[in-house]
Design an enzyme around this catalytic site. Structure first.
Site, mmCIF file in Angstrom:
data_model
loop_
_atom_site.group_PDB
_atom_site.id
_atom_site.type_symbol
_atom_site.label_atom_id
_atom_site.label_comp_id
_atom_site.label_asym_id
_atom_site.label_seq_id
_atom_site.Cartn_x
_atom_site.Cartn_y
_atom_site.Cartn_z
ATOM 1 N N LYS A 54 -11.218 31.025 39.283
ATOM 2 C CA LYS A 54 -11.228 30.815 40.633
ATOM 3 C C LYS A 54 -12.495 30.625 41.191
ATOM 4 C CE LYS A 54 -7.076 33.823 41.677
ATOM 5 N NZ LYS A 54 -6.300 32.542 42.351
ATOM 6 N N ASP B 167 -4.416 30.681 35.669
ATOM 7 C CA ASP B 167 -4.487 31.429 36.899
ATOM 8 C C ASP B 167 -2.879 31.369 37.495
ATOM 9 O OD1 ASP B 167 -5.301 32.477 39.064
ATOM 10 O OD2 ASP B 167 -6.212 30.764 40.099
ATOM 11 N N ARG C 120 3.669 35.215 37.203
ATOM 12 C CA ARG C 120 4.860 34.688 36.786
ATOM 13 C C ARG C 120 4.714 35.304 35.144
ATOM 14 N NH1 ARG C 120 3.965 28.749 38.670
ATOM 15 N NH2 ARG C 120 2.705 30.018 40.043
ATOM 16 N N LYS D 211 4.304 42.805 41.094
ATOM 17 C CA LYS D 211 3.097 42.313 40.175
ATOM 18 C C LYS D 211 2.017 43.220 40.355
ATOM 19 C CE LYS D 211 0.022 38.510 40.458
ATOM 20 N NZ LYS D 211 -0.347 37.014 41.103
ATOM 21 N N ASP E 245 -4.259 41.950 44.158
ATOM 22 C CA ASP E 245 -3.440 41.083 43.581
ATOM 23 C C ASP E 245 -2.415 42.191 42.759
ATOM 24 O OD1 ASP E 245 -2.144 38.535 42.889
ATOM 25 O OD2 ASP E 245 -3.142 38.078 41.003
HETATM 26 N N1 BES Z 1 -2.680 35.932 42.842
HETATM 27 C C1 BES Z 1 -2.708 34.416 42.841
HETATM 28 C C2 BES Z 1 -2.055 33.996 44.141
HETATM 29 C C3 BES Z 1 -3.037 33.883 45.608
HETATM 30 C C4 BES Z 1 -3.869 32.898 45.429
HETATM 31 C C5 BES Z 1 -2.553 34.907 46.373
HETATM 32 C C6 BES Z 1 -4.780 33.220 46.867
HETATM 33 C C7 BES Z 1 -3.157 35.161 47.602
HETATM 34 C C8 BES Z 1 -4.361 34.098 47.802
HETATM 35 C C9 BES Z 1 -1.910 33.892 41.814
HETATM 36 O O1 BES Z 1 -2.073 34.446 40.393
HETATM 37 C C10 BES Z 1 -2.637 32.328 41.429
HETATM 38 O O2 BES Z 1 -3.644 32.069 41.207
HETATM 39 N N2 BES Z 1 -1.744 31.439 41.863
HETATM 40 C C11 BES Z 1 -1.917 30.091 41.547
HETATM 41 C C12 BES Z 1 -0.950 29.256 40.988
HETATM 42 C C13 BES Z 1 -1.419 27.973 40.566
HETATM 43 C C14 BES Z 1 -2.414 27.862 39.569
HETATM 44 C C15 BES Z 1 -0.077 27.081 40.247
HETATM 45 C C16 BES Z 1 -2.309 29.553 43.069
HETATM 46 O O3 BES Z 1 -1.698 29.733 43.726
HETATM 47 O O4 BES Z 1 -3.339 28.865 43.303
HETATM 48 ZN ZN ZN Z 2 -2.501 36.389 40.568
HETATM 49 MN MN MN Z 3 -3.932 33.866 39.576
#
Ligand code: BES
Ligand code: ZN
Ligand code: MN
Length: 508
Positions: free
Chosen positions: A291, A361, A365, A279, A302
């Protein structure tokens, strides 16, 4: 860093700026420590009771001991002898290397690897030790206004004191540990670089540069037009919210024996390549589902999955491993704009499956699914994707274990074993079909989120729908790829796990 072996018979005669000897608790001296102690009329035993606890990772420097050739003897604590193992050994080597960096010595020798260590061989220890030295000498100053040369580690030469008959084993391990350290260091710097410098273009340029350094890696970097031609509609939907240009990076490593192996296999189909998919979100603002501001800066990390793929390929090329390894990196920013994805939008992936984007967010995926479809063309033996995918994985496993997801038990066991061996552990998470129900959408083949429950599992379930054509595993490194707070910075994980996985496959 120059790694070598040293075969002086008596530790007391070793000439160096700093020599590490190991001490267990309860006054148990390792063989080299005992030799030094006897030569110096008990200089080590004299400090054991009052000044040195020998707890794992503790160090104490003794200077100018009588009848000892080394300028400094660094006592390194190994904890209780009955608890000794690879993890504590590596921690001890790291503590020694850190002490050398702080003392600003240019060259050092360690007698730690030759201490008997249950469940490991010298090659494992030399590899782990060299990679610990790489860790201690890592230094980031790429974006400082005036980098201070005084803060740059001076340590240039590191040798391991071993018996004559063990030289070849130790050299193999050192060679592997050196390549691992350099791969990790590259991955860490890419992670640490800010989002305005480490853009998708920068990742592409880094991959290209690697292809120039190592002729065994062929690199192509696809631009937006070429990505459009591939019909990667899901990936492109994330990319289009940003002014930064997306890239799809393909790194193809061919080892020295891969052609010969394929020929030898004759009519039989030769083993396909291992494909690593990383990724590469160079900044994740969350998009319209934005966020919170608090630690948003950390979303420059990321792209650590992508960085780990680049770092692993570097190590593989340096070691000239046999076989084929392919790195695939979809990379873009996740930003807000008039062209950005909106909640409720439906996009069509390269596979033809449609996706309702309920949360912008959950973008990782969306870019990975198209890369997983692209991977099919290589007829891979195995595909592993690596992604800072979910906050939920951090909640579940913290920063100790990466999350491992796969329905393939044999592959999962292979990855878990590699992680343990490389001191870069992963923990297997469930992937029951029942979780797939959470991805149901009324308006598309699937939704891109599965609600508040089991967030890291439903993310893996989403990816699994694009990974049906081959053996596949997914590593969620959201908790392990970087540290926050005072020690903020990229860790280089899971390069150790990935390289060990590849080393074990080539050996088998
Ligand atoms: N890059 C983030 C995941 C992440 C968040 C990694 C905090 C480390 C710390 C990912 O793209 C993301 O934002 N995922 C969301 C998914 C949700 C919206 C289903 C998450 O984990 O909040
Ligand atoms: Zn992300
Ligand atoms: Mn995200």
């Amino acid at each position: 860093m120059e790694f070598s072996t040293h075969t002086q018979v008596s530790a007391a005669k070793v000439k160096t700026a700093a020599l590490a000897v190991g001490i267990f608790t309860d006054g148990i001296l390792s063989p080299s420590a005992d030799v030094i102690d006897r030569a110096s009329n008990g200089a080590i035993r004299a400090v054991l009771k009052s000044e040195f606890s020998a707890r794992a990772g503790a160090t104490l420097v003794l200077r100018n001991l009588p009848a000892v050739a080394a300028q400094r003897i660094v006592l390194v604590g190994l904890g209780k002898q009955s608890d000794y193992g690879l993890r504590i050994y590596a921690r001890a080597e790291l503590a020694f290397a850190n002490a050398c960096v702080h003392a600003r010595v240019g060259e050092a020798i360690s007698a730690l690897a030759s201490i008997a260590c249950p469940g490991t061989d010298l090659r494992d220890r030399a590899r782990a030790g060299a990679s610990a030295v790489g860790e201690a000498t890592y230094h980031y100053d790429a974006t400082l206004g005036k980098p201070d040369p005084q803060t740059r580690p001076k340590l240039r030469k590191f040798a391991m004191l071993v018996e004559r008959g063990d030289v070849s084993k130790a050299q193999h391990g050192l060679h592997e540990g050196e390549a691992l350290g350099e791969g990790m260091s590259l991955a860490r710097t890419l992670g640490n670089l800010p989002g305005n410098i480490c853009t998708p273009t920068h990742l592409g340029d880094t991959a290209k540069a690697l292809g120039r350094t190592f002729k065994s890696i062929k690199v192509s970097v696809l631009d937006r037009k070429q990505i459009e031609a591939l019909k990667m509609g899901s990936f492109l939907s994330v990319a289009k919210g940003s002014d930064e240009m997306p890239r799809f990076i393909v790194m193809h490593y061919r080892g020295p024996q891969s052609a010969r192996r394929a020929a030898k296999a004759g009519s039989q189909v030769a083993d396909g390549p291992v494909v690593l998919v990383g990724k590469g979100i160079t900044f994740d603002s969350g998009g319209v589902s934005i966020k919170p501001a608090g630690t948003m800066d950390e979303m420059k990390f990321d792209m650590c999955g992508a960085a780990s793929v680049i770092g692993t390929l570097r190590a593989v090329a340096q070691l000239e491993l046999p076989g084929e390894v392919i790195g695939l990196i979809p990379t873009c920013e996740n930003m807000l704009s008039g062209r950005a994805n909106k909640p409720g939008d439906v996009v069509t992936s390269m596979s033809g499956q449609t996706i309702e984007i309920l949360n912008t967010d959950a973008e990782g995926r969306l870019i990975l699914c198209d890369a997983l479809t692209y991977a099919e063309r290589f007829k891979p033996a195995v595909v592993i994707d690596i992604a800072t995918l979910t906050g939920a994985c951090v909640v579940a496993l913290g920063s100790v274990n990466s999350g491992l997801f796969s329905k393939d038990d044999a592959l999962a066991d292979e990855i878990l074993a590699a992680g343990r061996q490389a001191l870069d552990p992963a923990w297997r998470m469930p992937m029951d079909d029942a979780y797939q129900d959470q991805l149901k959408s009324n308006f598309a083949d699937m939704a891109n989120i599965g609600g508040p429950q089991a967030g890291s599992v439903t993310a893996a379930c989403f990816l699994s729908r694009f990974a049906k054509a081959y053996r596949w595993a997914h590593l969620d490194i959201a908790g392990t790829a970087w540290r926050g707070g005072k020690e903020k910075g990229s860790t280089g994980r899971p390069v150790p796990l990935l390289l060990q996985f590849l080393l074990n496959r080539k050996a088998g």
